[in-house]
Scaffold this active site. Structure first.
Site, PDB file in Angstrom:
ATOM      1  N   ASP A  87      -2.604 -18.070   0.360  1.00  0.00           N
ATOM      2  CA  ASP A  87      -3.610 -18.682  -0.532  1.00  0.00           C
ATOM      3  C   ASP A  87      -4.233 -19.910   0.143  1.00  0.00           C
ATOM      4  OD1 ASP A  87      -1.147 -20.012  -0.743  1.00  0.00           O
ATOM      5  OD2 ASP A  87      -1.376 -20.477  -2.880  1.00  0.00           O
ATOM      6  N   TYR A  93       0.820  -1.219   0.000  1.00  0.00           N
ATOM      7  CA  TYR A  93       0.000   0.000   0.000  1.00  0.00           C
ATOM      8  C   TYR A  93       0.853   1.268   0.000  1.00  0.00           C
ATOM      9  CZ  TYR A  93      -4.686  -1.913   0.689  1.00  0.00           C
ATOM     10  OH  TYR A  93      -5.890  -2.530   0.515  1.00  0.00           O
ATOM     11  N   ASP A 152      -6.284  -7.256   3.638  1.00  0.00           N
ATOM     12  CA  ASP A 152      -7.426  -6.628   2.972  1.00  0.00           C
ATOM     13  C   ASP A 152      -8.322  -7.706   2.361  1.00  0.00           C
ATOM     14  OD1 ASP A 152      -8.961  -4.472   1.907  1.00  0.00           O
ATOM     15  OD2 ASP A 152      -7.967  -4.759  -0.026  1.00  0.00           O
ATOM     16  N   ASP A 157     -12.088  -9.420   3.995  1.00  0.00           N
ATOM     17  CA  ASP A 157     -13.368  -9.423   3.262  1.00  0.00           C
ATOM     18  C   ASP A 157     -13.925 -10.839   3.195  1.00  0.00           C
ATOM     19  OD1 ASP A 157     -13.402  -6.706   2.751  1.00  0.00           O
ATOM     20  OD2 ASP A 157     -13.937  -6.949   0.637  1.00  0.00           O
ATOM     21  N   LYS A 203       3.331 -15.223   1.906  1.00  0.00           N
ATOM     22  CA  LYS A 203       3.689 -16.087   0.774  1.00  0.00           C
ATOM     23  C   LYS A 203       5.205 -16.243   0.786  1.00  0.00           C
ATOM     24  CE  LYS A 203       1.637 -17.049  -2.734  1.00  0.00           C
ATOM     25  NZ  LYS A 203       1.239 -18.413  -3.221  1.00  0.00           N
TER      26      LYS A 203
HETATM   27  C1  IPM Z   1     -10.470  -1.517   3.637  1.00  0.00           C
HETATM   28  C2  IPM Z   1     -10.740  -0.869   2.323  1.00  0.00           C
HETATM   29  C3  IPM Z   1      -9.621   0.127   2.043  1.00  0.00           C
HETATM   30  C4  IPM Z   1      -8.330  -0.653   1.876  1.00  0.00           C
HETATM   31  C5  IPM Z   1      -9.852   1.068   0.867  1.00  0.00           C
HETATM   32  C6  IPM Z   1     -11.156   1.827   1.000  1.00  0.00           C
HETATM   33  C7  IPM Z   1      -8.708   2.024   0.689  1.00  0.00           C
HETATM   34  O1  IPM Z   1     -10.872  -1.820   1.329  1.00  0.00           O
HETATM   35  O2  IPM Z   1     -10.385  -0.803   4.647  1.00  0.00           O
HETATM   36  O3  IPM Z   1     -10.372  -2.743   3.677  1.00  0.00           O
HETATM   37  O4  IPM Z   1      -8.033  -1.154   0.785  1.00  0.00           O
HETATM   38  O5  IPM Z   1      -7.609  -0.764   2.859  1.00  0.00           O
HETATM   39 MG    MG Z   2     -10.870  -3.832   2.046  1.00  0.00          MG
END
Ligand code: IPM
Ligand code: MG
Length: 368
Positions: A225, A142, A249, A253, A192
């Protein structure tokens, strides 16, 4: 004792709507529990861009550095897709994370009993799930340099860099081991190391910190993975997962969806302790700004409300009040109160965003 200070940044899309419900909880804490907060509000993301031409004004950044905790709604929306990368709404959030040095991002994925039918996975796989992902938040791909898009001959080349220092890995590893000691005492570290040098270093440093400082905690390593695969196969094998910024990230999710709804999950981003002993801290729901439903009263405010509960626990040492909010949320879900995102295939009547906030307030009242 000075009144704890809280900076609220509602942001874009459904951010302001869900934050209005958090305000109800904050006011309730003041009125019914005698816990006053010194609350200020400001702009971030597209809202800040519209007002100031930047997704985070310097004054807002300075305020964020001074308060005890920041509570953020969400940033972004299609309206801002055309903006230059440097002023996109997301840059505001990333600047807060970076300049406050919020290196440990706590993302719990917890499956509420009342919603265990809701996951796309089988009920027995997710019922009772309670895992904590700790994502490194201020480094890795990032922020690594070099980055950018440049020309080589007649074609464009895009570059990002995965870079981790030993101390960056060590500090987030410590956060994970500390967290594990308060939970199931197990950490799984994901990288990884089979293809990335930064992954090899990550694995080595996590192991070294473990051996030197946390030998009592059970530690395992997994390729990220394979970790994704194991998270969907049998997520209950995990307690705390520690991983880098990008894998975190993705994996957070994935873990969020195991629980059925992204609309339920809070997060805390913590840095080093300030002079008053509290960690630098920003709390935000894991979900985004959901521009497609913004302004319609359809958003689920629970993730944002639970983010405030995390603030009570991790910034203000009010674990009992945090648990009170969490129990109130569990109660309304058990009572069948649902926002649109939580309606099962059988349908039913959804409450609005503010209806959900009111139901949680009513549940809080019964907790007294
Ligand atoms: C998160 C989001 C952010 C990230 C975006 C909005 C920049 O996806 O907080 O997980 O990628 O970190
Ligand atoms: Mg995210």
């Amino acid at each position: 004792m000075t009144t704890p200070s809280l900076l609220i940044l509602p942001g874009d899309g459904i951010g302001p709507e869900v934050m209005a419900e958090v305000r109800k909880i904050i006011d309730w804490m003041g009125a019914k529990r005698g816990l006053a907060f010194d609350v200020s509000e400001d702009l971030v993301g597209g809202a800040a861009y519209d007002a100031h031409g930047t997704p985070l004004h310097d004054d807002t950044m300075a305020k964020a550095q001074e308060v005890d905790a920041v509570l953020l709604g969400a940033v972004g929306g299609p309206k801002y897709d055309v903006l230059d990368f440097s002023v996109k709404p997301e840059r505001g959030l990333l600047r807060l994370r970076k300049e406050m040095d919020l290196y440990a991002n706590l993302r719990p994925a917890q499956c509420f009993d009342a919603l265990s039918d809701f996951s796309s996975l089988k009920k027995e796989v997710v019922a009772g799930l309670d895992i904590m992902i700790i994502r490194e938040l201020t480094s890795g791909v990032y922020f690594g340099e070099p980055r950018g898009i440049h020309k080589e001959g007649n074609e464009r080349v895009g570059i990002n860099t995965q870079r981790y220092t030993e101390s960056e890995i060590a500090r987030v590893a410590r956060s994970a081991f500390e967290m594990a000691r308060k939970r199931g005492n197990k950490v799984c570290s994901m990288e990884k190391a089979n293809v990335m040098e930064s992954g090899i270093l990550w694995r080595d440093v996590v192991q070294e910190i473990h051996d030197a400082e946390y030998p009592d905690v059970e530690l395992s390593h997994m390729y990220a993975d394979a970790g994704a695969m194991q998270l969907t196969r049998w997520p209950k094998q995990f307690d705390v997962i520690v991983t880098d910024n990008l894998f975190g990230d993705l994996l957070s999710d994935l873990a969020a969806m195991l629980t059925g709804s992204l609309g339920m999950l809070p997060s805390a981003s913590l840095g080093a302790p300030m002079a008053n002993g509290r960690p630098k801290a920003l709390y935000e729901p894991v979900h985004g700004s959901a521009p497609d439903i913004a302004g319609q009263g359809k958003a689920n405010p629970i993730a944002c409300i639970l983010s405030f509960a995390m603030a009570l626990r991790y910034s203000f040492d009010m674990g009992e009040e945090a648990a009170r909010v969490e129990s109130a949320v569990e109660k309304v879900l058990a009572d069948g109160v649902r926002t649109a995102d939580l309606m099962g295939p059988e349908g039913g009547m959804a409450v609005t965003t503010s209806g959900m906030g009111d139901a949680i307030i009513a549940a809080l009242d019964t907790s007294l």
